[in-house]
Design a protein around this motif. Sequence first.
Motif, mmCIF file in Angstrom:
data_model
loop_
_atom_site.group_PDB
_atom_site.id
_atom_site.type_symbol
_atom_site.label_atom_id
_atom_site.label_comp_id
_atom_site.label_asym_id
_atom_site.label_seq_id
_atom_site.Cartn_x
_atom_site.Cartn_y
_atom_site.Cartn_z
ATOM 1 N N PRO A 379 0.824 -1.205 0.000
ATOM 2 C CA PRO A 379 0.000 0.000 0.000
ATOM 3 C C PRO A 379 0.861 1.260 0.000
ATOM 4 C CG PRO A 379 -0.885 -1.599 1.545
ATOM 5 C CD PRO A 379 0.430 -2.141 1.071
ATOM 6 N N GLY A 380 0.399 2.259 -0.737
ATOM 7 C CA GLY A 380 1.160 3.490 -0.875
ATOM 8 C C GLY A 380 1.936 3.569 -2.170
ATOM 9 N N ALA A 381 2.094 2.435 -2.858
ATOM 10 C CA ALA A 381 2.806 2.435 -4.139
ATOM 11 C C ALA A 381 1.890 2.964 -5.244
ATOM 12 C CB ALA A 381 3.284 1.026 -4.480
ATOM 13 N N VAL A 382 2.494 3.600 -6.231
ATOM 14 C CA VAL A 382 1.764 4.031 -7.421
ATOM 15 C C VAL A 382 2.083 3.065 -8.553
ATOM 16 C CG1 VAL A 382 1.539 5.842 -9.168
ATOM 17 C CG2 VAL A 382 1.724 6.454 -6.762
ATOM 18 N N VAL A 383 1.053 2.557 -9.198
ATOM 19 C CA VAL A 383 1.235 1.634 -10.319
ATOM 20 C C VAL A 383 0.492 2.185 -11.527
ATOM 21 C CG1 VAL A 383 1.539 -0.394 -8.854
ATOM 22 C CG2 VAL A 383 -0.756 0.215 -9.642
ATOM 23 N N GLY A 420 -4.106 4.262 -16.670
ATOM 24 C CA GLY A 420 -3.492 5.404 -16.005
ATOM 25 C C GLY A 420 -2.845 5.054 -14.690
ATOM 26 N N ARG A 421 -2.406 6.076 -13.971
ATOM 27 C CA ARG A 421 -1.749 5.917 -12.675
ATOM 28 C C ARG A 421 -2.792 5.662 -11.589
ATOM 29 N NH1 ARG A 421 3.197 8.421 -11.448
ATOM 30 N NH2 ARG A 421 2.214 9.573 -9.732
ATOM 31 N N HIS A 422 -2.501 4.671 -10.749
ATOM 32 C CA HIS A 422 -3.388 4.316 -9.648
ATOM 33 C C HIS A 422 -2.577 4.189 -8.364
ATOM 34 C CE1 HIS A 422 -5.773 3.114 -13.146
ATOM 35 N NE2 HIS A 422 -6.840 3.011 -12.370
ATOM 36 N N LEU A 423 -3.230 4.436 -7.248
ATOM 37 C CA LEU A 423 -2.601 4.291 -5.934
ATOM 38 C C LEU A 423 -3.037 2.969 -5.315
ATOM 39 C CD1 LEU A 423 -0.910 5.690 -3.647
ATOM 40 C CD2 LEU A 423 -3.106 6.475 -2.716
ATOM 41 N N VAL A 424 -2.076 2.180 -4.866
ATOM 42 C CA VAL A 424 -2.386 0.912 -4.181
ATOM 43 C C VAL A 424 -2.842 1.234 -2.764
ATOM 44 C CG1 VAL A 424 -1.456 -1.276 -3.341
ATOM 45 C CG2 VAL A 424 -0.708 -0.367 -5.557
ATOM 46 N N THR A 425 -4.058 0.801 -2.403
ATOM 47 C CA THR A 425 -4.576 1.079 -1.063
ATOM 48 C C THR A 425 -4.597 -0.154 -0.167
ATOM 49 O OG1 THR A 425 -6.863 0.757 -1.813
ATOM 50 C CG2 THR A 425 -5.971 3.009 -1.878
ATOM 51 N N SER A 426 -4.623 -1.351 -0.739
ATOM 52 C CA SER A 426 -4.547 -2.555 0.094
ATOM 53 C C SER A 426 -4.015 -3.715 -0.733
ATOM 54 C CB SER A 426 -5.914 -2.921 0.694
ATOM 55 O OG SER A 426 -6.817 -3.321 -0.316
ATOM 56 N N VAL A 427 -3.351 -4.647 -0.049
ATOM 57 C CA VAL A 427 -2.819 -5.846 -0.704
ATOM 58 C C VAL A 427 -3.049 -7.033 0.225
ATOM 59 C CG1 VAL A 427 -0.849 -6.978 -1.777
ATOM 60 C CG2 VAL A 427 -1.005 -4.477 -1.806
ATOM 61 N N ASN A 428 -3.646 -8.078 -0.333
ATOM 62 C CA ASN A 428 -3.792 -9.341 0.389
ATOM 63 C C ASN A 428 -2.848 -10.349 -0.252
ATOM 64 O OD1 ASN A 428 -4.701 -11.362 2.081
ATOM 65 N ND2 ASN A 428 -6.467 -11.861 0.815
ATOM 66 N N LYS A 443 -6.839 2.653 -6.452
ATOM 67 C CA LYS A 443 -7.789 3.746 -6.651
ATOM 68 C C LYS A 443 -7.105 4.879 -7.401
ATOM 69 C CE LYS A 443 -10.370 2.825 -2.369
ATOM 70 N NZ LYS A 443 -10.856 3.410 -1.079
ATOM 71 N N LYS A 444 -7.916 5.716 -8.027
ATOM 72 C CA LYS A 444 -7.366 6.928 -8.632
ATOM 73 C C LYS A 444 -8.359 8.076 -8.464
ATOM 74 C CE LYS A 444 -8.679 6.116 -13.516
ATOM 75 N NZ LYS A 444 -8.149 6.042 -14.888
ATOM 76 N N ASP A 445 -7.789 9.278 -8.412
ATOM 77 C CA ASP A 445 -8.578 10.477 -8.120
ATOM 78 C C ASP A 445 -8.826 11.342 -9.345
ATOM 79 O OD1 ASP A 445 -6.010 11.279 -8.545
ATOM 80 O OD2 ASP A 445 -5.889 12.626 -6.818
ATOM 81 N N SER A 446 -8.424 10.850 -10.516
ATOM 82 C CA SER A 446 -8.564 11.664 -11.735
ATOM 83 C C SER A 446 -8.563 10.736 -12.944
ATOM 84 C CB SER A 446 -7.418 12.671 -11.831
ATOM 85 O OG SER A 446 -6.159 12.029 -11.685
#
Length: 451
Positions: A379-383, A420-428, A443-446
């Motif tokens: 979590p916290g990584a941008v992919v 596009g660019r997304h933020l990792v919010t959780s990983v199982n 998730k992404k905000d734009s």
Amino acid sequence: MSGQKQRTNFGANKSLTPGSYKIDKVVLTTHDGTEYNIENLTVRLSLTESLYSPNILAQIGIKDTANFFESTPLIGQEKIRIVVSTKPNSFFAKTKKIDLNFVVTEYPLYASAQEEHTNIYNIACVSDHAYLSRLSKISRSFTNTTDVEIKRIITQDLGFSDFEVNGTVTSRMKGVIRWQTPLEAAEWLRQKTYDEAFSPFFLYHSLDNKIRLSSLHELMSAKEYHTYRDEREFSQDPYSDGDYDQRASRILDIASNLKLGKIYQGANGGWASENNYLDYSYKTYTKYDYNYENDFNQTLTLNQKTPLSTQFDVNGEKLNLMPKSHLEHVSVNNLSYGEKDTNYNKLKEKTQGKTKAIEEALESVSHDIKLFGDLELNPGAVVKLKFPKAVDPAIMKQLLAAMKFFPKSARDIYDKHLSGRHLVTSVNHMFEDGEYFSEVRVKKDSFGIEL
């Protein structure tokens, strides 16, 4: 139970597939301090980390044919150490390893297997600092930036040493932590924490056994960790380096709740809000109307574009011009601590509307994807995600052929809206039957398109 053969599906020098792993240890320590390596009883292991959680959750599936439950015995007062390693497909690459400590919280499942004299049960665990927090309470006054007090809670009250802050915290206040658990107090402070752009912070625990307090904008401005593609065809020779890289970049499954819920984001203050402040000290009443179009800095988003169209209206009203979609009433006492110090309600006067809108924008698009396992995807990584266009196969064939002569046309085969660019919010992280997969929420905000 020492000397047991440990399960592995990668060779001594390199892995053949990106889902290879080795469970080095699952050491269970009983209430009296006796240690057992139960790796050979472990048939399933999951480790869940989230941007919204300051602790990691573990679930261990046990298949018991040796009467371990009774002979140990297991009474709900056990500790567990988990060591897992993976190795990339290179003779020179460094082995990735995690080494985490947990405390058992419960045994949520117990059943008899179809095989005779076999029992199956699950062990639920939390990080040891989270276990300690649940049994502790703190209350004290403080005066400082909120990150300093959060660090004190994590490192002193909970004894967790590896803590770091990413981003510049500008939220400073004076107040009192009322009697509550340390992690509840840390979360209360986190909600009041922001940077110079009024971006919120996240407090989370990662597999590298660090607890981080990171600004959302600090996370989103980082370089992409990796690019993943939603593809079906394989074009490389099996078990070659190219095949390994292609598999490591493959989205194996996707089942997304796209969100796109403008009405819900609007009701939560994403596009407009009315913020009312009553100051007891100076007997004043002020009002601030938040307007996404005017007040949101789009250059700080993941894709530097907006998720909101201002051409759309409801009964003649645009979403960003409907402040009563979300109302806030805040009592402010500017002289509660004199002229210099401020309390947490005073902080709201600066951030209310802006920080909430930034949080809501992150709910614009959400994907749940399945990838080959990666201990360093946290979590916290941008992919970057790339989804192919939904077009006729003949048209796609033409697009692919054009790439041979015009490499830049490769972007034409992907859906610019979904990609596009997304933020990792959780990983199982799931380890089972010799395979390791990561179930990832991004998730992404734009959007990646102009509206």
